[in-house]
Design an enzyme around this catalytic site. Sequence first.
Site, PDB file in Angstrom:
ATOM      1  N   GLY A  96       4.977  -2.449   7.135  1.00  0.00           N
ATOM      2  CA  GLY A  96       6.339  -2.922   7.402  1.00  0.00           C
ATOM      3  C   GLY A  96       7.088  -2.099   8.429  1.00  0.00           C
ATOM      4  N   GLU A  97       8.175  -2.672   8.911  1.00  0.00           N
ATOM      5  CA  GLU A  97       9.034  -2.014   9.894  1.00  0.00           C
ATOM      6  C   GLU A  97      10.322  -1.589   9.166  1.00  0.00           C
ATOM      7  OE1 GLU A  97       9.234  -0.755  13.102  1.00  0.00           O
ATOM      8  OE2 GLU A  97      11.201  -0.327  12.260  1.00  0.00           O
ATOM      9  N   ASN A 147      -7.619   3.962  14.557  1.00  0.00           N
ATOM     10  CA  ASN A 147      -8.568   3.691  13.479  1.00  0.00           C
ATOM     11  C   ASN A 147      -9.031   2.254  13.596  1.00  0.00           C
ATOM     12  OD1 ASN A 147      -9.010   5.824  11.523  1.00  0.00           O
ATOM     13  ND2 ASN A 147      -6.792   5.758  11.271  1.00  0.00           N
ATOM     14  N   GLU A 163       0.823  -1.207   0.000  1.00  0.00           N
ATOM     15  CA  GLU A 163       0.000   0.000   0.000  1.00  0.00           C
ATOM     16  C   GLU A 163       0.850   1.246   0.000  1.00  0.00           C
ATOM     17  OE1 GLU A 163      -3.512  -1.293   2.947  1.00  0.00           O
ATOM     18  OE2 GLU A 163      -2.672   0.690   3.276  1.00  0.00           O
ATOM     19  N   CYS A 173       4.385  -7.516   7.869  1.00  0.00           N
ATOM     20  CA  CYS A 173       5.302  -6.994   8.886  1.00  0.00           C
ATOM     21  C   CYS A 173       5.599  -8.067   9.922  1.00  0.00           C
ATOM     22  CB  CYS A 173       4.688  -5.766   9.554  1.00  0.00           C
ATOM     23  SG  CYS A 173       5.802  -5.045  10.779  1.00  0.00           S
ATOM     24  N   CYS A 218      -2.682  -3.769  14.683  1.00  0.00           N
ATOM     25  CA  CYS A 218      -2.360  -3.317  13.335  1.00  0.00           C
ATOM     26  C   CYS A 218      -2.799  -4.312  12.259  1.00  0.00           C
ATOM     27  CB  CYS A 218      -0.861  -3.059  13.243  1.00  0.00           C
ATOM     28  SG  CYS A 218      -0.308  -2.553  11.613  1.00  0.00           S
ATOM     29  N   CYS A 249       2.218  -6.178  15.735  1.00  0.00           N
ATOM     30  CA  CYS A 249       1.487  -5.409  16.754  1.00  0.00           C
ATOM     31  C   CYS A 249       0.018  -5.845  16.763  1.00  0.00           C
ATOM     32  CB  CYS A 249       1.579  -3.918  16.450  1.00  0.00           C
ATOM     33  SG  CYS A 249       3.285  -3.336  16.433  1.00  0.00           S
ATOM     34  N   CYS A 275      -2.974   1.892   8.483  1.00  0.00           N
ATOM     35  CA  CYS A 275      -2.010   1.252   7.603  1.00  0.00           C
ATOM     36  C   CYS A 275      -2.286  -0.237   7.446  1.00  0.00           C
ATOM     37  CB  CYS A 275      -0.590   1.528   8.086  1.00  0.00           C
ATOM     38  SG  CYS A 275       0.066   0.419   9.306  1.00  0.00           S
ATOM     39  N   CYS A 332       3.005   8.330   1.861  1.00  0.00           N
ATOM     40  CA  CYS A 332       3.294   7.350   2.908  1.00  0.00           C
ATOM     41  C   CYS A 332       3.612   6.038   2.196  1.00  0.00           C
ATOM     42  CB  CYS A 332       2.040   7.242   3.787  1.00  0.00           C
ATOM     43  SG  CYS A 332       2.111   5.900   4.958  1.00  0.00           S
TER      44      CYS A 332
HETATM   45  N1  SAH Z   1       6.250  -0.158  11.500  1.00  0.00           N
HETATM   46  C1  SAH Z   1       6.426   1.222  11.726  1.00  0.00           C
HETATM   47  C2  SAH Z   1       5.901   2.092  10.590  1.00  0.00           C
HETATM   48  C3  SAH Z   1       4.587   1.693   9.987  1.00  0.00           C
HETATM   49  S1  SAH Z   1       3.179   1.826  11.044  1.00  0.00           S
HETATM   50  C4  SAH Z   1       5.828   1.632  13.049  1.00  0.00           C
HETATM   51  O1  SAH Z   1       5.135   0.838  13.652  1.00  0.00           O
HETATM   52  O2  SAH Z   1       6.105   2.746  13.469  1.00  0.00           O
HETATM   53  C5  SAH Z   1       2.963   3.576  11.122  1.00  0.00           C
HETATM   54  C6  SAH Z   1       2.119   4.048  12.279  1.00  0.00           C
HETATM   55  O3  SAH Z   1       0.736   3.631  12.112  1.00  0.00           O
HETATM   56  C7  SAH Z   1       2.577   3.481  13.611  1.00  0.00           C
HETATM   57  O4  SAH Z   1       2.692   4.482  14.579  1.00  0.00           O
HETATM   58  C8  SAH Z   1       1.455   2.510  13.931  1.00  0.00           C
HETATM   59  O5  SAH Z   1       1.372   2.252  15.285  1.00  0.00           O
HETATM   60  C9  SAH Z   1       0.248   3.218  13.368  1.00  0.00           C
HETATM   61  N2  SAH Z   1      -0.936   2.363  13.242  1.00  0.00           N
HETATM   62  C10 SAH Z   1      -0.998   1.042  13.012  1.00  0.00           C
HETATM   63  N3  SAH Z   1      -2.276   0.613  13.031  1.00  0.00           N
HETATM   64  C11 SAH Z   1      -3.041   1.699  13.267  1.00  0.00           C
HETATM   65  C12 SAH Z   1      -4.448   1.905  13.411  1.00  0.00           C
HETATM   66  N4  SAH Z   1      -5.313   0.931  13.291  1.00  0.00           N
HETATM   67  N5  SAH Z   1      -4.881   3.169  13.664  1.00  0.00           N
HETATM   68  C13 SAH Z   1      -4.012   4.204  13.744  1.00  0.00           C
HETATM   69  N6  SAH Z   1      -2.676   4.063  13.614  1.00  0.00           N
HETATM   70  C14 SAH Z   1      -2.196   2.822  13.380  1.00  0.00           C
HETATM   71 FE1  SF4 Z   2       3.527  -2.807  14.229  1.00  0.00          FE
HETATM   72 FE2  SF4 Z   2       4.254  -0.929  12.450  1.00  0.00          FE
HETATM   73 FE3  SF4 Z   2       4.437  -3.522  11.840  1.00  0.00          FE
HETATM   74 FE4  SF4 Z   2       2.027  -2.431  12.055  1.00  0.00          FE
HETATM   75  S1  SF4 Z   2       3.572  -1.919  10.536  1.00  0.00           S
HETATM   76  S2  SF4 Z   2       2.706  -4.424  12.887  1.00  0.00           S
HETATM   77  S3  SF4 Z   2       2.395  -0.940  13.682  1.00  0.00           S
HETATM   78  S4  SF4 Z   2       5.561  -2.444  13.437  1.00  0.00           S
END
Ligand code: SAH
Ligand code: SF4
Length: 353
Positions: free
Chosen positions: A157-158, A286, A90, A110, A117, A114, A329, A103
């Site tokens: 992704g991270e 979200n 995406e 990933c 996510c 988390c 995301c 973005c």
């Molecule tokens: N992996 C990295 C970058 C991608 S995620 C990280 O975790 O920072 C980018 C941001 O989107 C992160 O802060 C993540 O916690 C947030 N995010 C993930 N799922 C979300 C959701 N459902 N609502 C709002 N933010 C979210």
């Molecule tokens: Fe966690 Fe960021 Fe990976 Fe989503 S993209 S699982 S928020 S590390």
Amino acid sequence: MLKYHSLSGADIASLLEQEKIPAFRGRQLQDWVYSKSAGSFREMNNLPLVLRTRFEELFDLEVPEGVRAERSSDGTCKYVLKLSDGNLIECVYLPYSDRRSVCVSSQVGCPVGCVFCASCENGYVRDLTPGEIVNQLLFVQRENACRVTHVVFMGIGEPLLNLDNVEKAAEIINKEMGISRRRITVSTSGIIKGIRALADKKSEMTLALSLHSPFQEQRETLIPAASANPLPGLTDAADYYFGKTGRRITLEYLLIDGVNDSIKAANALAALAKRLKAHVNLIPYNKVEGKPFRRPPEKKIKSFENALLAQNVQTTRRAERGSAKAAACGQLRYETSSNTKKENDVCFKGSQS
Ligand code: SAH
Ligand code: SF4
């Protein structure tokens, strides 16, 4: 065949030299690819046909296929792209009055996992190449007839678990697309080794740390990678980044109803932010289908924000853009792979759709 967008300008120049192609042709080629966002060699009509044919033999432009787009009334457009091996990623276009941000994703899926996510729903598949990262920007430029000014690694992704490719992409974005490194933000779930590596390279990129809880125990329940990257080591790494680069970091804080939105958490977050001289960005959660989390009611979000402001912590709230439906995301990709179409899906300009 060489993947064009994974090569630096210097790589391209030396390849063309080997091919005995004059340097000015290389500059024309780079201009087509990065300024005019060309999606094929055929359209480069100020280059002789023999040269375009030779480039087709030498290079793969790896143009991703747009498989889905969701445009909102504020201009935000979220795309699902299909890579050459069929994997889906995406990217999101975010136009503002003073800048045009994209973005981008850094991996397919990933590995961090988390619990809140959508990006990791289908597991981790592989890292993106530098070219696949850069191509997301060029895709957006083509679709929207624009030049991108800011890049955030906040898609799927991270990025710090794919650091070499992210850095190579940043070099290309900076040198070939003319976007300053300060306008590239890398968001991480808190990979200590990666933060230290970036600091050692005196990275000029902006670093955002997804904290989501000031308490180690709770962080571990939200972000599994937090157990291997505990808070004391993480805050030391953040200090180290600031010390080496002089750049303040941003703490991203997802607000989840009844989970991490207490005033006690706000106070602990404020203490941490002050210690790190960091700015806090609050992100109301979200909703992700099938996950038991919700955003807090507006009143609670305001109280949390006020608790930070009362302690003089620079605090912003992430501007909410795009339709609420699939704004988080990884969500649109997840929905696409489960094959659901939405009413406000739009068509692509490109011929691939
Ligand atoms: N992996 C990295 C970058 C991608 S995620 C990280 O975790 O920072 C980018 C941001 O989107 C992160 O802060 C993540 O916690 C947030 N995010 C993930 N799922 C979300 C959701 N459902 N609502 C709002 N933010 C979210
Ligand atoms: Fe966690 Fe960021 Fe990976 Fe989503 S993209 S699982 S928020 S590390």
